[in-house]
Design a protein around this motif. Structure first.
Motif, PDB file in Angstrom:
ATOM      1  N   GLU A 205      43.948 -31.551 -22.597  1.00  0.00           N
ATOM      2  CA  GLU A 205      43.983 -30.363 -22.686  1.00  0.00           C
ATOM      3  C   GLU A 205      42.905 -30.378 -21.115  1.00  0.00           C
ATOM      4  O   GLU A 205      43.856 -29.495 -20.401  1.00  0.00           O
ATOM      5  N   ARG A 206      42.316 -30.879 -20.897  1.00  0.00           N
ATOM      6  CA  ARG A 206      41.963 -30.926 -19.842  1.00  0.00           C
ATOM      7  C   ARG A 206      41.703 -31.997 -18.089  1.00  0.00           C
ATOM      8  O   ARG A 206      41.272 -31.630 -17.608  1.00  0.00           O
ATOM      9  N   GLY A 207      42.861 -32.965 -19.161  1.00  0.00           N
ATOM     10  CA  GLY A 207      42.434 -33.928 -17.881  1.00  0.00           C
ATOM     11  C   GLY A 207      42.175 -35.004 -18.729  1.00  0.00           C
ATOM     12  O   GLY A 207      42.663 -36.472 -17.744  1.00  0.00           O
ATOM     13  N   GLU A 208      41.266 -35.696 -19.320  1.00  0.00           N
ATOM     14  CA  GLU A 208      41.264 -36.539 -19.672  1.00  0.00           C
ATOM     15  C   GLU A 208      42.077 -37.677 -20.023  1.00  0.00           C
ATOM     16  O   GLU A 208      42.736 -37.437 -21.246  1.00  0.00           O
ATOM     17  N   ILE A 209      41.790 -38.971 -19.593  1.00  0.00           N
ATOM     18  CA  ILE A 209      43.219 -40.017 -20.654  1.00  0.00           C
ATOM     19  C   ILE A 209      41.806 -39.699 -22.033  1.00  0.00           C
ATOM     20  O   ILE A 209      41.086 -40.459 -22.625  1.00  0.00           O
ATOM     21  N   VAL A 210      42.461 -40.339 -23.464  1.00  0.00           N
ATOM     22  CA  VAL A 210      41.764 -40.401 -24.531  1.00  0.00           C
ATOM     23  C   VAL A 210      42.874 -40.987 -25.408  1.00  0.00           C
ATOM     24  O   VAL A 210      42.013 -40.890 -26.375  1.00  0.00           O
ATOM     25  N   SER A 211      43.932 -41.420 -24.776  1.00  0.00           N
ATOM     26  CA  SER A 211      44.408 -42.724 -25.369  1.00  0.00           C
ATOM     27  C   SER A 211      44.920 -43.278 -24.572  1.00  0.00           C
ATOM     28  O   SER A 211      46.191 -42.506 -23.400  1.00  0.00           O
ATOM     29  N   SER A 212      45.374 -44.807 -24.818  1.00  0.00           N
ATOM     30  CA  SER A 212      46.974 -45.541 -24.037  1.00  0.00           C
ATOM     31  C   SER A 212      47.208 -46.388 -24.376  1.00  0.00           C
ATOM     32  O   SER A 212      47.142 -47.052 -25.939  1.00  0.00           O
ATOM     33  N   PHE A 213      48.016 -46.992 -24.355  1.00  0.00           N
ATOM     34  CA  PHE A 213      48.824 -48.448 -24.229  1.00  0.00           C
ATOM     35  C   PHE A 213      49.736 -48.201 -23.520  1.00  0.00           C
ATOM     36  O   PHE A 213      49.857 -48.461 -22.824  1.00  0.00           O
ATOM     37  N   ASP A 214      49.823 -50.350 -24.098  1.00  0.00           N
ATOM     38  CA  ASP A 214      51.446 -51.402 -22.677  1.00  0.00           C
ATOM     39  C   ASP A 214      52.522 -51.188 -23.274  1.00  0.00           C
ATOM     40  O   ASP A 214      52.786 -51.500 -24.972  1.00  0.00           O
TER      41      ASP A 214
END
Length: 93
Positions: free
Chosen positions: A29-38
Motif C-alpha cells: 500500500e505504501r508503494g514498496e516492492i514486496v515481491s517479484s518474479f521473472d
C-alpha cells in the motif's frame, strides 16, 4: 487498485533477457516492492497424435522472490494470481 500494485518492472539485463525475460513486481500500500518474479518467453514443440508437430509460445515463471520481512503475508500469491488472471490465455510451464 490491484493493477497499480502489479507492474512490469524492466527487461532483465541478461544476454537471453532483452527479448525474452520480463521482471514483474508487487507493491504494498505504501508503494514498496514486496515481491517479484521473472517470466521467460519461450517456444515449445507440441506433438499431437495424427497431427503435425507445431510450435506454441509458452511462458516459464522463475525467480519468485519475497524478501524475508514480507513473507507470510500472501504477496507472492496475490502477485501471481493477478498475473495469471490477466494472462489466462497464455501457456505456462
Amino acid at each position: 487498485r490491484k493493477r497499480r500494485r502489479f507492474l512490469r518492472a524492466r527487461r532483465a539485463a541478461h544476454p537471453f533477457g532483452p527479448k525474452r525475460i520480463e521482471t514483474f513486481v508487487w507493491r504494498d500500500e505504501r508503494g514498496e516492492i514486496v515481491s517479484s518474479f521473472d517470466c521467460l518467453k519461450l517456444s515449445a514443440l507440441v506433438a499431437v497424435p495424427g497431427e503435425l508437430v507445431r510450435t506454441i509460445p509458452i511462458g516459464l515463471i522463475a525467480s519468485v522472490v519475497t524478501p524475508e520481512a514480507h513473507r507470510g503475508k500472501g504477496y507472492a500469491s496475490q502477485m501471481l494470481g493477478t498475473y495469471f488472471d490477466a494472462n489466462a490465455s497464455r501457456n505456462f510451464i
